[in-house]
Design an enzyme around this catalytic site. Structure first.
Site, PDB file in Angstrom:
ATOM      1  N   THR A 171      -1.821 -26.767   5.946  1.00  0.00           N
ATOM      2  CA  THR A 171      -2.710 -26.476   4.824  1.00  0.00           C
ATOM      3  C   THR A 171      -4.044 -27.210   4.939  1.00  0.00           C
ATOM      4  OG1 THR A 171      -2.779 -26.239   2.422  1.00  0.00           O
ATOM      5  CG2 THR A 171      -1.892 -28.303   3.256  1.00  0.00           C
ATOM      6  N   SER A 222     -18.194 -33.371  -4.480  1.00  0.00           N
ATOM      7  CA  SER A 222     -17.071 -32.449  -4.344  1.00  0.00           C
ATOM      8  C   SER A 222     -15.969 -32.837  -5.326  1.00  0.00           C
ATOM      9  CB  SER A 222     -16.550 -32.471  -2.897  1.00  0.00           C
ATOM     10  OG  SER A 222     -15.626 -31.426  -2.679  1.00  0.00           O
ATOM     11  N   CYS A 224     -22.023 -43.030   7.912  1.00  0.00           N
ATOM     12  CA  CYS A 224     -22.226 -43.571   9.256  1.00  0.00           C
ATOM     13  C   CYS A 224     -20.901 -43.657   9.990  1.00  0.00           C
ATOM     14  CB  CYS A 224     -22.913 -44.939   9.183  1.00  0.00           C
ATOM     15  SG  CYS A 224     -21.949 -46.187   8.316  1.00  0.00           S
ATOM     16  N   ARG A 243      -6.154 -24.990   7.283  1.00  0.00           N
ATOM     17  CA  ARG A 243      -6.579 -23.761   6.589  1.00  0.00           C
ATOM     18  C   ARG A 243      -7.762 -24.032   5.656  1.00  0.00           C
ATOM     19  NH1 ARG A 243      -0.798 -21.549   4.288  1.00  0.00           N
ATOM     20  NH2 ARG A 243       0.144 -20.868   6.264  1.00  0.00           N
ATOM     21  N   ASN A 248     -19.000 -48.547   6.440  1.00  0.00           N
ATOM     22  CA  ASN A 248     -19.308 -47.156   6.157  1.00  0.00           C
ATOM     23  C   ASN A 248     -18.934 -46.923   4.696  1.00  0.00           C
ATOM     24  OD1 ASN A 248     -17.646 -44.027   7.009  1.00  0.00           O
ATOM     25  ND2 ASN A 248     -19.639 -44.345   6.112  1.00  0.00           N
ATOM     26  N   GLY A 249     -19.896 -46.580   3.864  1.00  0.00           N
ATOM     27  CA  GLY A 249     -19.552 -46.327   2.477  1.00  0.00           C
ATOM     28  C   GLY A 249     -20.692 -46.608   1.525  1.00  0.00           C
ATOM     29  N   GLU A 250     -20.359 -46.644   0.249  1.00  0.00           N
ATOM     30  CA  GLU A 250     -21.327 -46.936  -0.802  1.00  0.00           C
ATOM     31  C   GLU A 250     -20.678 -47.892  -1.791  1.00  0.00           C
ATOM     32  OE1 GLU A 250     -20.331 -43.313  -0.804  1.00  0.00           O
ATOM     33  OE2 GLU A 250     -21.402 -43.408   1.097  1.00  0.00           O
ATOM     34  N   ILE A 264     -18.508 -20.728  -0.515  1.00  0.00           N
ATOM     35  CA  ILE A 264     -18.203 -19.948   0.679  1.00  0.00           C
ATOM     36  C   ILE A 264     -17.035 -19.013   0.369  1.00  0.00           C
ATOM     37  CG2 ILE A 264     -16.661 -21.737   1.626  1.00  0.00           C
ATOM     38  CD1 ILE A 264     -17.594 -20.775   4.446  1.00  0.00           C
ATOM     39  N   ARG A 266     -25.945 -44.299  12.659  1.00  0.00           N
ATOM     40  CA  ARG A 266     -26.547 -44.255  11.332  1.00  0.00           C
ATOM     41  C   ARG A 266     -27.239 -42.927  11.055  1.00  0.00           C
ATOM     42  NH1 ARG A 266     -31.365 -45.882   8.602  1.00  0.00           N
ATOM     43  NH2 ARG A 266     -30.862 -46.564   6.500  1.00  0.00           N
ATOM     44  N   LEU A 267     -27.089 -42.490   9.815  1.00  0.00           N
ATOM     45  CA  LEU A 267     -27.847 -41.351   9.321  1.00  0.00           C
ATOM     46  C   LEU A 267     -29.125 -41.902   8.709  1.00  0.00           C
ATOM     47  CD1 LEU A 267     -27.964 -38.305   8.643  1.00  0.00           C
ATOM     48  CD2 LEU A 267     -26.798 -38.843   6.498  1.00  0.00           C
ATOM     49  N   ALA A 268     -30.263 -41.727   9.394  1.00  0.00           N
ATOM     50  CA  ALA A 268     -31.532 -42.267   8.913  1.00  0.00           C
ATOM     51  C   ALA A 268     -31.974 -41.532   7.662  1.00  0.00           C
ATOM     52  CB  ALA A 268     -32.600 -42.153   9.995  1.00  0.00           C
ATOM     53  N   ASP A 288     -26.922 -51.825  -0.052  1.00  0.00           N
ATOM     54  CA  ASP A 288     -25.799 -52.192  -0.912  1.00  0.00           C
ATOM     55  C   ASP A 288     -24.790 -53.088  -0.208  1.00  0.00           C
ATOM     56  OD1 ASP A 288     -25.228 -49.992   0.740  1.00  0.00           O
ATOM     57  OD2 ASP A 288     -23.658 -49.257  -0.567  1.00  0.00           O
TER      58      ASP A 288
END
Length: 588
Positions: A364, A390, A28, A367, A101-103, A315, A75-77, A124
């Site tokens: 960098t 990731s 978010c 890039r 914003n977070g977990e 990619i 917010r991302l619903a 949470d």
């Protein structure tokens, strides 16, 4: 962009009740003002600049009794119903207001440990309110196992608190005027056009990771900073470790014990990050770090009986080392693999958008961000994966950059590793957050787990160094013989993401530099020290990035303190392929 078809289709039909009793996704954008002199409806337009971080819902809320204080939240619903809108307020503590914003991965554990019974929501973040009320701000922050940036308001005690996780995985910027007007935003772009009554523009600065700040809230809504302290440092065992599902580790530095502990903590780091009600995917470059994350993710997803296959995403150009290696790993671990074809021409077109989202002109970082930005765009448009794992943080933690081979002493290498960890929020973590958040995705980075990093950094300096000409030897050796990933990948040499997605014959940085020959003339580059006296660009590529940055964010060059460059070697470019010690794998 030419997008290759997924390499394997499962016939899976999306369903969003994957894991019982888990937290909703928390990608978010947060934004707040305290003591604004301008009309709130005008200031509010600035909050819309970070709408990409939460594209599905927005709330703007004034604070009772303080008409010039407000919160904004994007917010991302997750599903149809909008659970967990912010600011979070609960009946038990009506004087507390929270946006974050977070977990928080250990929220269930802490709730049970401290017997917090009066819970009002299932999100949470509510744990922050209970912890703060019982223990105060400092202990609250130390007990949080997760990634976060928060703004907490206590109107009863007239205090405002800001805090950010150890490595700055979640971003936060602040603007504070001399007369006490405070503005806070997930990204700096949400603050650049804030209006104020000061004659000179106030600084917009990134909030330091691992810190919290306390402000007195005046009756006028203005604030005064009264405390700024660090609550966690990367080399410290985190306070929340005593409540972790993995309890005491075997002590000592016998190699087999150390390698067992590394495996245990890494698996724990991935497992705790599985909490999500949206589909989970993973970026896969085919390098060691992303391959370990993807393989462990697939393994644990099967154990947790997720109702869908893990999607992996690569990619690169068709003949690039990364595409070929990622394809091998995906086939080996059985993920539903997607490949996005990358061309330099498409990369050039994306550079300005990328700089807009990054808010930096570091060479960098830009890039490497172009590829990550384009693959994130593909994920958002072509798939239903939203929570994206990731491999960021491993190179800094485990001495993965090839220049570590030139470290003069084990102590120097260990100190460099800690320096890189402290600066992640300026470089790799910034890249990973902004390129994914630009497309409404939520990033998960298990290599930056608090316990995993603290343990690894506690190991003897000699044990963490490159060995037998191989960087990250200890990490590789810890997973040897387990058949988690192919041996060719386990011992594959380090490639920078921006290098590995193009062929060895012509690197992405070569294509960029060729393009910039026609974009920047010799005269402009010669005058660069006068045009840009702070961190003047020394190449046409760097000049072009700086020019774009100044157009988007004039006068904000000091958001970057220094360029990322290798040490202990005569480097004129950040690309590993330009270093004298670089040796490509034989099959490249």
């Amino acid at each position: 962009m030419q997008c290759l078809r997924p390499l394997r289709h499962s016939g899976y039909s999306p369903s969003y009740s994957f894991l019982s009793d888990l937290q909703r996704s928390r990608m978010c954008g947060i934004w707040a003002l305290f003591g604004s002199d301008e009309c709130m409806s005008i200031q509010c337009t600035n909050a819309m600049k970070i709408a990409h971080r939460g594209p599905d819902a927005f709330r703007f809320e004034n604070v009772n009794g303080f008409t010039n204080c407000c919160f904004g939240f994007h917010r991302l619903a997750i599903i149809d119903q909008l659970y967990g809108m912010q600011p979070i307020r609960i009946k038990k503590f009506p004087y507390l207001w929270l946006v974050y914003n977070g977990e928080i991965y250990n929220h269930h554990t802490l709730k049970k440990q401290f017997e917090f019974t009066d819970y009002q929501t299932k999100v949470d973040g509510e744990i922050l309110l209970h912890l703060y009320e019982r223990f105060g701000i400092q202990k609250m922050a130390t007990l949080l196992d997760g990634v976060f940036a928060f703004i907490l308001l206590d109107t009863a005690n007239r205090k405002v608190f800001l805090g950010r996780d150890t490595y700055g995985v979640r971003p936060m910027f602040k603007l504070l005027t001399d007369n006490g007007f405070l503005a806070v935003s997930s990204e700096a772009k949400g603050l650049t056009d804030i209006t104020h009554s000061m004659s000179s523009p106030p600084k917009i600065t990134p909030f330091l990771p691992g810190h919290f700040e306390v402000f007195d809230l005046k009756p006028t809504g203005k604030v005064e900073s009264i405390q700024m302290d660090r609550f966690h440092y990367c080399t410290q065992e985190p306070s929340h470790a005593v409540y972790d599902t993995v309890e005491m580790l075997p002590s000592g530095f016998v190699p087999e014990t150390v390698k067992s502990n590394i495996r245990l903590l890494f698996e724990n780091a991935v497992r705790k990050r599985l909490m999500a009600h949206r589909r989970i995917g993973c970026l896969l470059s085919g390098g060691l770090d992303s391959s370990l994350v993807a393989a462990m993710l697939v393994k644990l997803a099967k154990e947790e009986k997720l109702k869908y296959p893990i999607q992996t995403f690569a990619i690169g150009a068709e003949d690039s080392p990364d595409i070929l290696a990622a394809r091998m790993v995906a086939s080996y671990i059985g993920s539903e693999h997607h490949e996005v074809n990358f061309t330099p021409e498409e990369g050039f077109k994306a550079v300005e958008e990328v700089i807009f989202h990054l808010e930096t002109y570091d060479i960098t970082t830009i890039r490497a961000s172009v590829g990550m930005y384009l693959v994130s765009k593909y994920i958002r448009e072509k798939t239903d994966s939203v929570v994206i794992f990731s491999g960021e943080g491993s190179d800094e933690l485990t001495q993965g950059y090839i220049y570590f081979h030139k470290a003069p002493t084990p102590k120097a290498a260990a100190e460099e590793s800690v320096r890189l960890m402290k600066e992640l929020y300026l470089f790799d973590v910034l890249r990973a957050d902004r390129t994914t958040a630009a497309h409404g995705l939520e990033l998960r980075v298990p290599f930056l787990d608090h316990r995993f990093t603290a343990y690894y950094l506690s190991l003897p300096e000699e044990m963490r160094q490159p060995k037998d000409g191989v960087e990250k030897h200890l990490l590789r050796d810890s997973f040897k013989g387990l058949n988690l990933i192919p041996d060719e990948i386990l011992w594959r040499r380090k490639e920078a993401f921006s290098d590995g997605m193009t062929s060895v014959k012509k690197s992405w940085y070569n294509s960029l530099q060729d393009q910039m020959e026609s974009e920047v003339n010799d005269y402009d580059l010669e005058k660069a020290p006068k045009t840009f006296p702070f961190l003047p660009p020394r190449t046409k590529e760097a000049y072009f990035y700086r020019q774009v940055f100044e157009k988007l964010y004039p006068g904000q060059a000091k958001w970057l303190s220094h360029y990322w460059m290798p040490r202990w070697i005569n480097a004129t470019d950040p690309s590993a392929r330009t270093l004298s010690i670089y040796k490509p794998d034989k099959d490249q």
